[in-house]
Design an enzyme around this catalytic site. Structure first.
Site, PDB file in Angstrom:
ATOM      1  N   ASP A  17       0.843  -1.198   0.000  1.00  0.00           N
ATOM      2  CA  ASP A  17       0.000   0.000   0.000  1.00  0.00           C
ATOM      3  C   ASP A  17       0.882   1.254   0.000  1.00  0.00           C
ATOM      4  OD1 ASP A  17      -2.495   1.182  -0.005  1.00  0.00           O
ATOM      5  OD2 ASP A  17      -2.774   1.061   2.167  1.00  0.00           O
ATOM      6  N   HIS A  51      -4.795   2.278  -6.805  1.00  0.00           N
ATOM      7  CA  HIS A  51      -5.963   2.028  -5.954  1.00  0.00           C
ATOM      8  C   HIS A  51      -7.214   1.723  -6.781  1.00  0.00           C
ATOM      9  CE1 HIS A  51      -3.623   3.078  -2.424  1.00  0.00           C
ATOM     10  NE2 HIS A  51      -4.612   2.576  -1.705  1.00  0.00           N
ATOM     11  N   HIS A  67      -6.906  -1.851  -7.680  1.00  0.00           N
ATOM     12  CA  HIS A  67      -7.318  -2.609  -6.493  1.00  0.00           C
ATOM     13  C   HIS A  67      -8.839  -2.737  -6.450  1.00  0.00           C
ATOM     14  CE1 HIS A  67      -9.205  -2.455  -2.517  1.00  0.00           C
ATOM     15  NE2 HIS A  67      -8.341  -3.397  -2.194  1.00  0.00           N
ATOM     16  N   HIS A  81      -5.535  -5.744   1.171  1.00  0.00           N
ATOM     17  CA  HIS A  81      -5.631  -4.512   0.384  1.00  0.00           C
ATOM     18  C   HIS A  81      -4.291  -4.182  -0.293  1.00  0.00           C
ATOM     19  CE1 HIS A  81      -6.666  -0.250  -0.381  1.00  0.00           C
ATOM     20  NE2 HIS A  81      -5.490   0.039   0.150  1.00  0.00           N
TER      21      HIS A  81
HETATM   22 ZN   LIG Z   1      -4.512   2.000   0.283  1.00  0.00          ZN
END
Ligand SMILES: [Zn+2]
Length: 376
Positions: free
Chosen positions: A170, A253, A256, A270
């Protein structure tokens, strides 16, 4: 052009930092509503509970696994019924997001205590809401950032290393996304331009993960809080949080979010999906090969996914990838901050190129780390 930079009220990190919880709560009120994931409820809260009880009346509630509208509503009702003056969230990213949302809904200050360094959620004003079966629904921007963030690095060091590694995935995205926003005049979470402060913190975040990531992972596998682990926990939690929120998000993101359309990736963290989003974004933005090389080698050494197979998507069909790509570039997605043309077919191509590069490199990268990936 106006830039806005967002900060949490106070960030407390170090060995035994959890012992500060009572003192921090005492500054904010006398009736404390605590939302805890099951593990911290049973193992981390009991030793510090006497200190918290000195700060006032306490009610604890177990978090219901998923940050859904229903769960936020349920917890808000309990906080109101208790007459809470503060809300504390203790646990992983979803627990913390729920606590932030409950505090916003009831109009109370919030203390956030991450127990794993797996996301940059703790410092931010963003709450990601999922459906009861775990599909990403939306990211709500709350009116304020957490009042206090308490990060106990001994707790982080004792957690499975996979969480720290996911947090680095992340954190890895932060610089690439903030830099894309700068180039593409993208907007940050406040809807404004990113400040030079945010960009510098995002860069420091990337360099910290690049320079100390493997050493921190090794420390975490040994269950100890070394200086490298302290640095990486700060990068994953504070630098990444400030960097993404004030610098802005980009393709990683959104990819994701797109990946959550495929049930096969539900078991991934995540940051593991975001890391693959970074790899795809390198191909989407035509990054120089030296940078592609650096980021793939870093991901492989840390044990972050670099192929569809690592994501649990071996044999994924073109149709499934197109679903991921379409969800990634839905209106409002941060991928539109990238300074390049965006379309489902271009994203699908970038995903396939990222996987091909990962597969091409597997024999060479496998030597970088004895247990190449915790996912295998
Ligand atoms: Zn994140």
């Amino acid at each position: 052009m106006i830039s806005t930079t967002l900060f949490p009220g106070r960030y407390v990190q170090g060995r035994s930092a959890l012992s500060r919880l009572g003192g921090e709560l005492a500054r904010l009120g006398t009736r404390h509503f605590l939302i805890c994931s099951p593990h911290p409820l049973e193992h981390l809260l009991p030793p510090v509970l006497p200190g918290v009880e000195q700060a006032g009346a306490v009610r604890t509630e177990r978090f219901g696994r998923e940050c859904t509208d229903q769960e936020i509503e349920r917890l808000s009702g309990l906080a109101r019924e208790f007459g809470a003056q503060t809300v504390t969230g203790m646990g992983g990213g979803k627990t913390l997001d729920a606590a932030k949302a409950v505090a916003a809904r009831v109009g109370l200050p919030v203390v956030v205590v991450p127990t794993i360094a797996s996301t940059d959620a703790p410092c931010s004003s963003v709450c990601v809401v999922y459906s009861p079966d775990g599909v990403f629904l939306r990211a709500d921007v709350l009116p304020r950032n957490p009042d206090v963030v308490i990060v106990d690095t001994e707790v982080m060091a004792r957690a499975p290393a996979r969480f720290l590694v996911a947090g680095m995935g992340d954190a890895l995205a932060t610089w690439f996304e903030a830099d894309s926003c700068r180039k593409g005049r993208g907007r940050n979470i406040a809807g404004d331009a990113g400040s030079m402060t945010a960009l510098a913190l995002a860069r420091l975040c990337y360099e910290t993960v690049r320079n100390f990531g493997l050493s921190a992972r090794t420390a975490c596998e040994a269950g100890v809080a070394t200086p490298a682990l302290e640095r990486v926990v700060e990068a994953n939690t504070l630098l990444s949080g400030l960097g993404f929120e004030s610098g802005g998000l980009g393709a990683a993101h959104s990819i994701h979010n797109g990946l959550t359309a495929l049930p096969a990736v539900r078991g991934l963290h995540h940051g593991e999906k975001v890391a693959f989003g970074v790899l795809a974004s390198l191909f989407l933005t035509d990054a120089p090969m030296a940078l592609v090389d650096e980021v793939y080698a870093l991901c492989a050494s840390l044990g972050l996914p670099t192929t569809f197979a690592d994501l649990g998507l071996a044999g994924v069909s073109d149709q499934e990838l197109l679903r991921v790509a379409e969800k990634s570039c839905a209106p409002g997605e941060s991928i539109h901050n990238e300074p390049v043309e965006i379309s489902p077919s271009l994203i699908q191509a970038a995903l396939k190129a990222a996987d091909a590069e990962g597969r091409r490199r597997v024999p060479a990268d496998a030597g970088l780390c004895p247990s190449r990936s915790p996912l295998r």
